[in-house]
Design a protein around this motif. Sequence first.
Motif, PDB file in Angstrom:
ATOM      1  N   PRO A  96      30.126  53.565  54.041  1.00 17.98           N
ATOM      2  CA  PRO A  96      29.970  53.505  55.498  1.00 17.98           C
ATOM      3  C   PRO A  96      31.264  52.998  56.139  1.00 17.98           C
ATOM      4  O   PRO A  96      31.972  52.171  55.540  1.00 17.98           O
ATOM      5  CB  PRO A  96      28.830  52.499  55.693  1.00 17.98           C
ATOM      6  CG  PRO A  96      28.081  52.510  54.400  1.00 17.98           C
ATOM      7  CD  PRO A  96      29.108  52.772  53.334  1.00 17.98           C
ATOM      8  N   PRO A  97      31.604  53.471  57.318  1.00 18.84           N
ATOM      9  CA  PRO A  97      32.882  53.103  57.950  1.00 18.84           C
ATOM     10  C   PRO A  97      33.113  51.602  58.067  1.00 18.84           C
ATOM     11  O   PRO A  97      34.253  51.136  57.912  1.00 18.84           O
ATOM     12  CB  PRO A  97      32.777  53.754  59.333  1.00 18.84           C
ATOM     13  CG  PRO A  97      31.882  54.926  59.113  1.00 18.84           C
ATOM     14  CD  PRO A  97      30.872  54.485  58.100  1.00 18.84           C
ATOM     15  N   ASP A  98      32.048  50.822  58.315  1.00 19.29           N
ATOM     16  CA  ASP A  98      32.245  49.381  58.483  1.00 19.29           C
ATOM     17  C   ASP A  98      32.629  48.691  57.175  1.00 19.29           C
ATOM     18  O   ASP A  98      33.211  47.597  57.188  1.00 19.29           O
ATOM     19  CB  ASP A  98      31.009  48.720  59.085  1.00 19.29           C
ATOM     20  CG  ASP A  98      29.768  48.854  58.211  1.00 19.29           C
ATOM     21  OD1 ASP A  98      29.658  49.876  57.499  1.00 19.29           O
ATOM     22  OD2 ASP A  98      28.906  47.960  58.253  1.00 19.29           O
ATOM     23  N   LEU A  99      32.318  49.317  56.031  1.00 18.29           N
ATOM     24  CA  LEU A  99      32.733  48.775  54.744  1.00 18.29           C
ATOM     25  C   LEU A  99      34.049  49.378  54.286  1.00 18.29           C
ATOM     26  O   LEU A  99      34.843  48.712  53.611  1.00 18.29           O
ATOM     27  CB  LEU A  99      31.661  49.039  53.677  1.00 18.29           C
ATOM     28  CG  LEU A  99      30.365  48.234  53.778  1.00 18.29           C
ATOM     29  CD1 LEU A  99      29.432  48.603  52.632  1.00 18.29           C
ATOM     30  CD2 LEU A  99      30.639  46.730  53.772  1.00 18.29           C
ATOM     31  N   PHE A 149      30.888  45.149  50.230  1.00 18.03           N
ATOM     32  CA  PHE A 149      31.798  46.214  49.807  1.00 18.03           C
ATOM     33  C   PHE A 149      31.749  46.376  48.283  1.00 18.03           C
ATOM     34  O   PHE A 149      31.614  47.500  47.757  1.00 18.03           O
ATOM     35  CB  PHE A 149      33.207  45.853  50.277  1.00 18.03           C
ATOM     36  CG  PHE A 149      34.311  46.734  49.798  1.00 18.03           C
ATOM     37  CD1 PHE A 149      34.593  47.949  50.407  1.00 18.03           C
ATOM     38  CD2 PHE A 149      35.138  46.330  48.737  1.00 18.03           C
ATOM     39  CE1 PHE A 149      35.645  48.756  49.977  1.00 18.03           C
ATOM     40  CE2 PHE A 149      36.188  47.123  48.304  1.00 18.03           C
ATOM     41  CZ  PHE A 149      36.439  48.340  48.924  1.00 18.03           C
ATOM     42  N   ILE A 150      31.834  45.257  47.573  1.00 19.94           N
ATOM     43  CA  ILE A 150      31.827  45.284  46.112  1.00 19.94           C
ATOM     44  C   ILE A 150      30.495  45.818  45.588  1.00 19.94           C
ATOM     45  O   ILE A 150      30.463  46.617  44.645  1.00 19.94           O
ATOM     46  CB  ILE A 150      32.125  43.875  45.565  1.00 19.94           C
ATOM     47  CG1 ILE A 150      33.585  43.507  45.855  1.00 19.94           C
ATOM     48  CG2 ILE A 150      31.832  43.782  44.076  1.00 19.94           C
ATOM     49  CD1 ILE A 150      33.941  42.059  45.535  1.00 19.94           C
TER      50      ILE A 150
END
Length: 256
Positions: A96-99, A149-150
């Motif tokens: 997703p863009p935020d990540l 993210f991870i």
Amino acid sequence: MSKLVVFSDLDGTLLDHANYSFAPAQPALDALAARGIPLILATSKTAAEVAVLHEALSLGDWPAIVENGAGIYRPGSTAGDAAPYAALRAALDSLPPDLRAPFRGFGDMSDAEVAEITGLSPAAAALARQRQHSEPGLWQESDATQACFITALADRGIACRSGGRFLTLSHGRTKADGLREIAAELGAERTLALGDAPNDTDMLQAADLGVIVRNDHGPGIPPLPGEGQGTIRRTADPGPIGWNTAVLAILNDIKD
């Protein structure tokens, strides 16, 4: 076949953090060469980068562990497979863009940008961007967002490891995997590993003897099992100065 095989990280360990010189380690390098003990570089650097250093260090036909264990460099080999790197980039871009936005990998940067953040010359930075197996980058958000993210990348089969400067994505192989592979290949009876950053921990613990080189420029390595028993020790000095002292002391103790 060699009884002792030495595995060494580069930046901040064998190479000076500021100027990338190995000159202070020359006495120990000469001692290893005189005794025919293989020195296996184990680094986050690419095969293209390692080829230059490998020649400068006169390491002959010894292989090297590259991209944090994700690949093995073999002098003279022209084989290269960019498919693992392409798969990493595809997984990254599927987030997703935020990540996705807070992570700037080497593939998102120009040679000039990589040169600026690493201190490498533009030519050396270009070699650092010739990746085949892994993607280092800078994280520019909170720790909480990084954890998300991870996790998202882990769901896609991608592992993340924190090194001295970068968060590096890979398909999961570590320097310890490379150590075990090359030690078996060379018929090693004993292994010595040296490193200064968290991404060296697995390698240090996989070796018969590990040396934690003092790190004044990053998080360093927390206390490890084995320090109390003497199978893992620490240097008083950082970088190649500490490396040189430790290797000479160990060679003095070990009859190869």
